[in-house]
Design an enzyme around this catalytic site. Structure first.
Site, PDB file in Angstrom:
ATOM      1  N   HIS B  52       0.828  -1.200   0.000  1.00 22.57           N
ATOM      2  CA  HIS B  52       0.000   0.000   0.000  1.00 22.57           C
ATOM      3  C   HIS B  52       0.867   1.256   0.000  1.00 22.57           C
ATOM      4  O   HIS B  52       1.942   1.292   0.597  1.00 22.57           O
ATOM      5  CB  HIS B  52      -0.894   0.019   1.239  1.00 22.57           C
ATOM      6  N   CYS B 431      -0.450 -26.725 -15.066  1.00 22.51           N
ATOM      7  CA  CYS B 431      -1.158 -25.444 -15.217  1.00 22.51           C
ATOM      8  C   CYS B 431      -0.194 -24.291 -14.965  1.00 22.51           C
ATOM      9  O   CYS B 431      -0.241 -23.271 -15.644  1.00 22.51           O
ATOM     10  CB  CYS B 431      -2.331 -25.333 -14.247  1.00 22.51           C
TER      11      CYS B 431
END
Lengths: 427, 509
Positions: B52, B431
């Protein structure tokens, strides 16, 4: 294991399950000299190798074989006619111009290329996340296929007391297999009001072993922080909403999921192959050619089949057409006619077809119905008000593929058609 | 009495890891304890993976100070420690005219915190993120926001700490403090000391007693329980605030921004954000619960989270969801140390006056991940202020060696790596393209990964569309082989979570 020295092939086939094996063999038989089959597993045969139950080959061989035996017949033929293969090798990428990057611990890193390719990567199982089952994330929530590999290939039991969610074929077959192994299978729960797998598997795997099936039931919550301790089952209404007051706690240590299969098309996407959002597989024509020139797709990678025999048949068609790309005898500019899913049809494969094919051989339209019809039905192909072909079936169920074969006699009607709308309706 | 340590750190989340890494540069003997079988498994394991900027922390709070101080530290940290971090910037997105009005307040708050920010029009926002809700009326752009791999950062900092001499013990749970004058019986011999229970000299744990001159509380969700055992802040309470998330298939949804909604009173709201693994993350909602181990996903939570995601990106499709998880924020109730600031959920970073030998942290909810390096620096300052000399070690190495990540390499680099070590050629998780070489490297790393989930957090294996269905049997086999164990002993996340029960009848013959 063959250690190939070539870097260019006529046909490269990805995936050595039933579709890939059939495609490779047929490509070779139809004039492709250098055919390479690539598989990530240690042996040829794909998922058939963990399907040790019988029920394979009734159409193809008129025999009832276990999965590995069915595969072995194709493996033997592939070896006899000189198909090369790379095992323990994964394909990292295929480019639209058919360059292929592979890697394997024993085969190393390779860059290959091919004049034509057949994609036969099969499918993967839907997971807990895709059906959003609430609860924590303990050990003991496995897809039926993962459990099948553990039991049949590795020789380990991933639980002792099971609940199976979903009445897919692998789930029902595993319910029986686990019972053979001395485990207790408490229940098979199915959210739909009908079976999602084959009726014969319900009889042979559940009924014969007194394993209860509860339709319109699902798992409301998983319980257990480290290992599954129980599941809370609940009845659902026709809108799949939980019916309050029907909750039941079923103690168990394992929840097996058999809640659907999804064609595996990550490589196809990288290669630029267009996918049908309904099937999650490539758009294909009657020869299983995808939207990318020279790239074919066959088997569960296109749409999920119910029987291996149809996968073999699709592989044969794709392999033959791939060879025709190599030998230069395919129709370069087909005047395609599209197919369309009509009443009570979820999808139709192929999505488009070349009417000229009908002058050489029949074309099988393959489809799944949207809702079950437990009465005589008509499978019909129409173009506007014109009926092109039809056939009767005793019933239609979502768990079982429906097909209709167009033949030479239909050529004129198909050629003139704007589209081929396929419907499955009560008779 | 065994050889005492200088410092014991309780808890191996991101905050504990940054403290351990920072203190490891000094000539002190450090014991670092974690009750779980792996590091980074509490609040660190499940969050929004954001660095942040500090735009919305309450001005004047310790949270704002730590956040703003820490934000610029992440570039150097990621370079030294080799974990994934990207300064992407972030947007607070206003939908409709009412929310647009709130952007001014947010801009004002960002300015008070010294965080650069600007208001963009809805038109500009639509250009920057084509998938945004077309009703977007504007956005606050915060260029210093970033995204991070929180597991990667924790493992990297922890590994660097261990390689610089910190002694890490897993599966070791804090039980209570040992006080000066306390006898083996646990009773304090009050005749020997003036103030009983005033000086901590060690701790009792599930793995025995350990002694140290300082004990640091970095227990995250359990920090209140630890400080209460020290007799500190009896009114402080951590409320686990659960947040549920969806992970989207990156092949189906490519989002290239960090999107916040206009915040609510209790949280930054449900975001839709890109991650360093390429998947879009949707979440979290905010629900106060009681149980600090309850990371259930719930029908209500999933519905709320999904609705929040759709508000920002209406094109989200449920069929593209590949994973669902819940995390817990250790939300505290500590008032801001500055009485002029009306804020009751601040961080605690202190040496309490009433107890010697104790560094107390608490309330490590967001933005604690971002703030962790500044919190660690503050801990050093507190110790120095309390008279600790903390001499730098000559041998301290700030760098952590990178390990190869196959999927991040070019084709040429991949070929060279496979030629050098064929295990990097065997793809175990298809994957996410994670190779056997990467798995084996983590099993034998300075902090060994010994469970499936430990390998998953470090390599990203099993997080893709099939959720480990393909790799799980293979990883169990590799773990057993490399650890010299029976596959029946291999677990998902420590004792009680083993995968397998017994051999089949035929295999057992």
């Amino acid at each position: 294991m063959t250690h190939t020295l070539k870097s260019h092939y006529d046909v490269i086939v990805i995936g050595a399950g039933p579709g890939g094996l059939a495609a490779a063999i047929e490509a070779k038989k139809h004039g492709a000299d250098d055919v390479l089959l690539i598989d990530r597993d240690l042996e040829l045969g794909g998922i058939l190798l963990q399907c040790i139950h019988n029920g394979f080959g009734v159409e193809t061989f008129k025999e009832d074989l276990p999965g590995p035996s069915y595969a072995q017949r194709f493996v033997n033929e592939a070896q006899t006619i000189g198909i090369e293969y790379l095992l323990d090798t994964i394909v990292l990428e295929v480019t639209p111009d058919r360059r292929v990057y592979t890697t394997g611990a024993r085969t190393g890193f390779k860059e290959l290329s091919a004049k034509a390719m057949v994609f036969s990567m099969g499918c993967r199982e839907r997971t807990r996340a895709q059906i959003r089952i609430p609860g924590p994330r303990p050990a003991g929530v496995f897809t039926a296929g993962t459990a099948q590999r553990w039991v049949n290939v590795e020789g380990y039991m991933p639980g002792s007391r099971f609940v199976v969610l979903g009445s897919g074929d692998i789930g029902m077959i595993m319910a029986r297999r686990l019972t053979f192994e001395g485990a207790k299978v408490e229940r098979v729960l199915e959210v739909m009001p009908y079976l999602s797998g084959l009726s014969r598997n319900y009889v042979q795997c559940l009924l014969d072993f007194d394993i209860p099936l509860q339709l319109q039931h699902t798992v409301k919550r998983i319980i257990g922080k480290n290992r599954v301790e129980a599941v809370e089952a609940v009845a659902v209404d026709d809108q799949w909403q939980f019916i309050p007051g029907t909750e039941e706690l079923i103690p168990c240590d394992t929840l097996l999921l058999s809640v659907g299969l999804i064609p595996e098309n990550e490589l196809s996407q990288k290669a630029g192959v267009a996918l049908d959002p309904v099937t999650a597989g490539p758009y294909v024509d009657d020869g299983f050619l995808t939207s990318v020139p020279g790239i074919f797709a066959a088997g569960n990678v296109v749409h999920v089949y119910d029987l291996v025999d149809w996968v073999t048949q699709a592989g044969r068609t794709a392999g033959k057409r791939a060879a025709m790309v190599v030998t230069g005898c395919c129709n370069p500019e087909p005047a395609y006619v599209p197919t369309r899913a009509g009443d009570n049809v979820r999808y139709v494969v192929p999505q488009r077809l070349d009417p000229e094919t009908l002058t050489q051989e029949p074309i099988m339209l393959q489809m799944r119905v949207t809702r079950p019809l437990e009465q005589s039905v008509t499978v019909q192909v129409t173009d506007g008000d014109t009926l092109i072909a039809k056939k009767a079936e005793r019933y239609a169920r979502p768990g079982e593929m429906v097909s209709l074969t167009l033949k030479g006699k239909d050529y004129d009607a198909v050629r003139k058609a704007k589209e081929l709308k396929v419907s499955v309706v009560p008779k | 009495m065994p050889q005492p340590y200088d410092i014991i750190i309780i808890g191996a989340g991101i905050v504990g890891a940054m403290i351990a890494r920072t203190l490891a540069r000094y000539d002190v003997r450090i014991l670092w304890l974690e009750k779980a079988s792996d590091i980074g498994v509490g609040a660190t394991a499940a969050n929004s993976a954001l660095i942040h900027a500090g735009h919305d922390a309450v001005p004047g709070s310790l949270k704002a100070e730590m956040n703003v101080k820490a934000n610029p530290l992440w570039d150097q940290l990621s370079e030294e420690l080799h974990f994934a971090f990207q300064r992407t910037g972030a947007y607070v997105v206003a939908i409709g005219p009412e929310e647009f009005a709130k952007l001014e307040q947010l801009l004002d708050r960002a300015r008070q915190n010294g965080v650069p920010a600007e208001i963009l029009s809805g038109e500009v926002m639509r250009q920057r993120e084509p998938q945004i809700n077309p009703a977007v009326s504007g956005a606050l752009h915060i260029p210093t926001g970033g995204i991070v791999d929180p597991w990667g950062a924790t493992v990297a900092a922890a590994e660097n700490a261990v390689l610089n001499g910190v002694e890490l013990r897993l599966n070791t749970e804090f039980l209570d403090f040992i006080w000066e004058g306390e006898k083996a019986s646990g009773r304090v011999d009050e005749s020997k000391i003036q103030n009983p229970k005033s000086k901590i000299v060690g701790i009792h744990t599930s793995a025995g007693d350990f002694y140290a001159r300082w004990v640091i509380n970095a227990a995250g969700l359990f920090a209140d329980e630890v400080m209460h055992k020290a007799g500190v802040r009896p009114e402080f309470k951590i409320t686990p605030r659960r947040g549920e998330y969806f992970v989207m298939d990156r092949n189906q949804l490519q989002l290239n921004n960090v999107l916040f909604p206009v915040p609510t009173a209790v949280s930054k709201g449900i975001l839709v954000t890109m991650t360093l693994h390429g998947n879009t993350l949707v979440g979290p909602n905010a629900e106060n619960i009681e149980d600090k181990t309850d990371v259930d996903v719930t029908p209500q939570g999933m519905a709320e989270t999904w609705a929040g995601g759709l508000k920002l990106v209406p094109g989200l499709k449920q069929r593209d969801i590949i994973a669902i998880f819940a995390g817990l924020r250790p939300a505290g109730n500590a008032p801001c140390a500055n009485p002029a600031v009306d804020y009751a959920h601040d961080f605690i970073i202190e040496i309490p006056a009433e107890v010697a030998g104790f560094v107390n942290l608490g309330g490590m909810e967001s933005p604690a991940l971002t703030a962790a390096p500044a919190i660690a620096a503050r801990v050093v300052e507190l110790l120095q202020g309390a008279g600790e000399e903390l001499r730098e070690k000559a041998a301290w190495n700030p760098l952590r060696q990178d390990r190869p990540v196959f999927r991040h390499l070019t084709r040429e680099e991949q070929a060279a790596l496979v030629a050098q070590d064929p295990r990097y050629g065997r793809v175990i998780c298809r994957c996410e393209t994670v190779t056997e070489g990467e798995i084996v490297a983590e099993i034998h790393a300075p902090i060994p990964a010994t469970t499936y989930d430990a390998i998953k957090r470090r390599t990203w294996l099993g997080t893709g569309r099939c959720l480990g269905g393909f790799d799980m049997p293979r990883v169990v086999e590799i773990l057993a082989r490399e650890l010299g164990k029976n596959p029946l002993e291999i677990s998902k996340k420590g004792p009680g979570s083993e995968f397998l029960f017994r051999q089949t009848k035929e295999a057992a013959l």
